[in-house]
Enzyme design. Structure first.
Site, PDB file in Angstrom:
ATOM      1  N   TYR A   1       0.814  -1.221   0.000  1.00 20.85           N
ATOM      2  CA  TYR A   1       0.000   0.000   0.000  1.00 20.85           C
ATOM      3  C   TYR A   1       0.845   1.267   0.000  1.00 20.85           C
ATOM      4  O   TYR A   1       0.620   2.180   0.797  1.00 20.85           O
ATOM      5  CB  TYR A   1      -0.971   0.008   1.194  1.00 20.85           C
ATOM      6  CG  TYR A   1      -1.663  -1.316   1.396  1.00 20.85           C
ATOM      7  CD1 TYR A   1      -2.655  -1.735   0.502  1.00 20.85           C
ATOM      8  CD2 TYR A   1      -1.316  -2.161   2.443  1.00 20.85           C
ATOM      9  CE1 TYR A   1      -3.271  -2.974   0.653  1.00 20.85           C
ATOM     10  CE2 TYR A   1      -1.930  -3.397   2.601  1.00 20.85           C
ATOM     11  CZ  TYR A   1      -2.898  -3.798   1.702  1.00 20.85           C
ATOM     12  OH  TYR A   1      -3.496  -5.006   1.862  1.00 20.85           O
TER      13      TYR A   1
ATOM     14  N   TYR B   1     -12.377  -7.222   5.824  1.00 20.01           N
ATOM     15  CA  TYR B   1     -11.206  -7.325   4.954  1.00 20.01           C
ATOM     16  C   TYR B   1     -10.980  -8.795   4.634  1.00 20.01           C
ATOM     17  O   TYR B   1     -10.894  -9.630   5.534  1.00 20.01           O
ATOM     18  CB  TYR B   1      -9.948  -6.742   5.620  1.00 20.01           C
ATOM     19  CG  TYR B   1      -8.722  -6.954   4.762  1.00 20.01           C
ATOM     20  CD1 TYR B   1      -8.486  -6.137   3.653  1.00 20.01           C
ATOM     21  CD2 TYR B   1      -7.837  -7.999   5.015  1.00 20.01           C
ATOM     22  CE1 TYR B   1      -7.391  -6.360   2.831  1.00 20.01           C
ATOM     23  CE2 TYR B   1      -6.735  -8.215   4.193  1.00 20.01           C
ATOM     24  CZ  TYR B   1      -6.524  -7.397   3.112  1.00 20.01           C
ATOM     25  OH  TYR B   1      -5.444  -7.614   2.286  1.00 20.01           O
TER      26      TYR B   1
ATOM     27  N   ASP C   1     -14.044 -16.364   7.388  1.00 18.62           N
ATOM     28  CA  ASP C   1     -12.652 -16.033   7.104  1.00 18.62           C
ATOM     29  C   ASP C   1     -11.936 -15.863   8.446  1.00 18.62           C
ATOM     30  O   ASP C   1     -12.079 -14.837   9.106  1.00 18.62           O
ATOM     31  CB  ASP C   1     -12.606 -14.752   6.264  1.00 18.62           C
ATOM     32  CG  ASP C   1     -11.180 -14.296   5.974  1.00 18.62           C
ATOM     33  OD1 ASP C   1     -10.237 -14.846   6.581  1.00 18.62           O
ATOM     34  OD2 ASP C   1     -11.018 -13.378   5.150  1.00 18.62           O
TER      35      ASP C   1
ATOM     36  N   LYS D   1      -2.248 -16.951   7.440  1.00 18.42           N
ATOM     37  CA  LYS D   1      -1.417 -16.192   8.370  1.00 18.42           C
ATOM     38  C   LYS D   1      -0.675 -17.058   9.407  1.00 18.42           C
ATOM     39  O   LYS D   1       0.402 -17.532   9.112  1.00 18.42           O
ATOM     40  CB  LYS D   1      -2.254 -15.102   9.030  1.00 18.42           C
ATOM     41  CG  LYS D   1      -2.582 -13.985   8.027  1.00 18.42           C
ATOM     42  CD  LYS D   1      -2.964 -12.679   8.684  1.00 18.42           C
ATOM     43  CE  LYS D   1      -2.877 -11.523   7.726  1.00 18.42           C
ATOM     44  NZ  LYS D   1      -4.139 -11.096   7.123  1.00 18.42           N
TER      45      LYS D   1
END
Ligand SMILES: *Cc1c(COP(=O)(O)O)cnc(C)c1O
Length: 427
Positions: free
Chosen positions: A16, A144, A245, A274
């Site tokens: 980003y 997200y 998620d 992750k």
């Protein structure tokens, strides 16, 4: 050092950021335990677990041993037509941790891919079960789910910068995010609005996808288990799949092995990533129930259509299996509780500061929400000066360190946040 900095600025994108006006970066030279050592010799206490992933800290001997042992045997072979022990090892351990019904596992390369896989499963399931009109997804604002296009389409339209991609993204249905607070009483008006949205679009929805209990990168928002239970009941009744998620929340971070355990529900599809490898390697997994798998492949000529080159990478699988063994053998609940307690005590004083909007803690996640967006570079400069690695985003200064962090390091992290938030170098 300076050459390295110049080279990086000139040629390498960071998350980003732009190539034309990049944010400053610090050079990491090595890492061990909860410390990241910079190239100039400074050592930083890690408050981020490298974005939820490094739950055991860095350079863990057991994970390194698993990696090198596997590298000596076989680093990678294609998963098309070949199976191997490391894949079986990680899947066996995953199955022992998730609800029994989720026993069909797709291994992929990263979290976003695990989400894409889940969404493709839902679409193929709709086709396979004679509901080809179900093509869209309902999700919560403030979520997200990753940076690939379909994962973006269900991430928060504002945070996810949908406007930059507007006509390129599939249009999904968005419900408001649930009211704040893990312990908040159920808001019947909100529940009614959710049900009305489902009523209106029921025929078009393949699946509801959301992050259970904690919305992470979309705003570090915590909500009550009752809303999850409501959505589980509603989706089941309407023949809509429920995709959870847990890429951020999985593997103990919220105080339970998986956040959906707070609600006692079982999803149709579960995404993990992750911390799956303890932050050593990139690996994602999508777990589905048998009825979902059977709905996708109602006949032999209906395979599930996904197959990344590095699917089931043996190195990543071997490390993940070792990481899950390490986690299960550790007193992780006690550690997560201890971290949460230190956060409650250490961060609560921030609440009285004029620039602070909220302080909240769940599991081993601590959040200080500011009233205005912070200057990331200025905050990081102050944090690094205090020997800690904390990277805020938007209005959020948050920490989720490795579970093995010692009390004195926890105290340093929370003191740094108190000081830097009070200083507020944004202003
Ligand atoms: C980080 C994250 C993803 C994306 O995972 P990547 O490995 O970055 O692709 C998806 N969903 C959630 C909840 C995440 O936190």
């Amino acid at each position: 050092m300076n050459n390295l900095a110049d080279f990086d600025r000139r040629h390498i994108w960071h998350p980003y950021t732009s190539m034309t006006a990049p944010l400053p970066v610090y050079y990491a030279d090595s890492a061990e335990g909860v410390r990241i050592r910079l190239a100039d010799g400074r050592e930083l206490i890690d408050g981020m677990a490298s974005w939820w992933a490094a739950i055991h800290g860095y350079r863990h001997p057991a994970l390194n041993a698993a990696l090198t042992a596997q590298a000596r045997r076989m680093s990678h072979v294609m998963f098309g037509g070949l199976a191997h022990q490391p894949a079986a090892d990680v899947v066996e351990r995953l199955l022992a941790l998730v609800p029994e019904a989720l026993d069909c596992v797709f291994l992929s390369d990263a979290g976003s891919v695990a989400v894409e896989v889940a969404m493709k499963m839902a679409i193929q399931y709709a086709t396979g079960t004679g509901q080809p009109h179900r093509r869209r997804f309902l999700t919560l604002r403030g979520g997200y789910h990753g940076d690939t296009l379909h994962a973006m389409s269900v991430s928060d339209p504002h945070n996810g910068m949908h406007t930059l991609f507007s006509s390129a993204l599939p249009a999904q249905f968005f419900a408001e995010r649930p009211p704040a607070g893990f312990d908040a009483p159920t808001d019947e008006h909100y529940i009614g609005k959710l049900a009305a949205l489902l009523d209106r679009h029921e025929r078009d929805i393949a699946a509801v996808i959301l992050e259970p209990i904690v919305q992470g990168a979309g705003g570090m928002h915590f909500y009550a288990p009752a809303y999850l239970r409501f959505l589980r009941e509603q989706t089941a009744r309407r023949g809509i799949l429920l995709i959870l998620d847990e890429i951020a929340t999985g593997f103990g971070r919220t105080g339970r092995m998986f956040a959906h355990e707070h609600a006692g529900i079982v999803p149709d599809i579960l995404c993990v990533g992750k911390a799956l490898t303890g932050g050593m390697m990139t690996l994602g997994a999508t777990l589905a129930t048998r009825p979902v798998a059977e709905g996708i492949s109602t006949s032999a000529d209906l395979p599930f259509m996904h197959g990344p080159t590095f699917m089931g990478n043996p190195l990543a699988c071997a490390v993940a299996a070792a990481s899950l063994d390490l986690l299960c053998a550790s007193p992780w609940q006690t550690r997560v509780e201890r971290i949460g307690k230190a956060f409650r005590e250490g961060l609560e004083p921030c609440r009285s500061l004029p620039d602070v909007a909220d302080v909240r803690v769940l599991g081993a996640i601590g959040v200080v929400e500011m009233r205005e967006p912070v200057d990331v570079a200025a905050f990081q400069h102050e944090f690094v000066k205090r020997g800690v690695w904390i990277r805020p985003f938007g209005r959020l200064v948050y920490i989720m360190p490795p579970y093995c962090i010692e009390p004195s390091d926890l105290a340093t992290l929370t003191r740094a946040i108190r000081e830097v938030v009070a200083l507020n170098p944004t202003a």
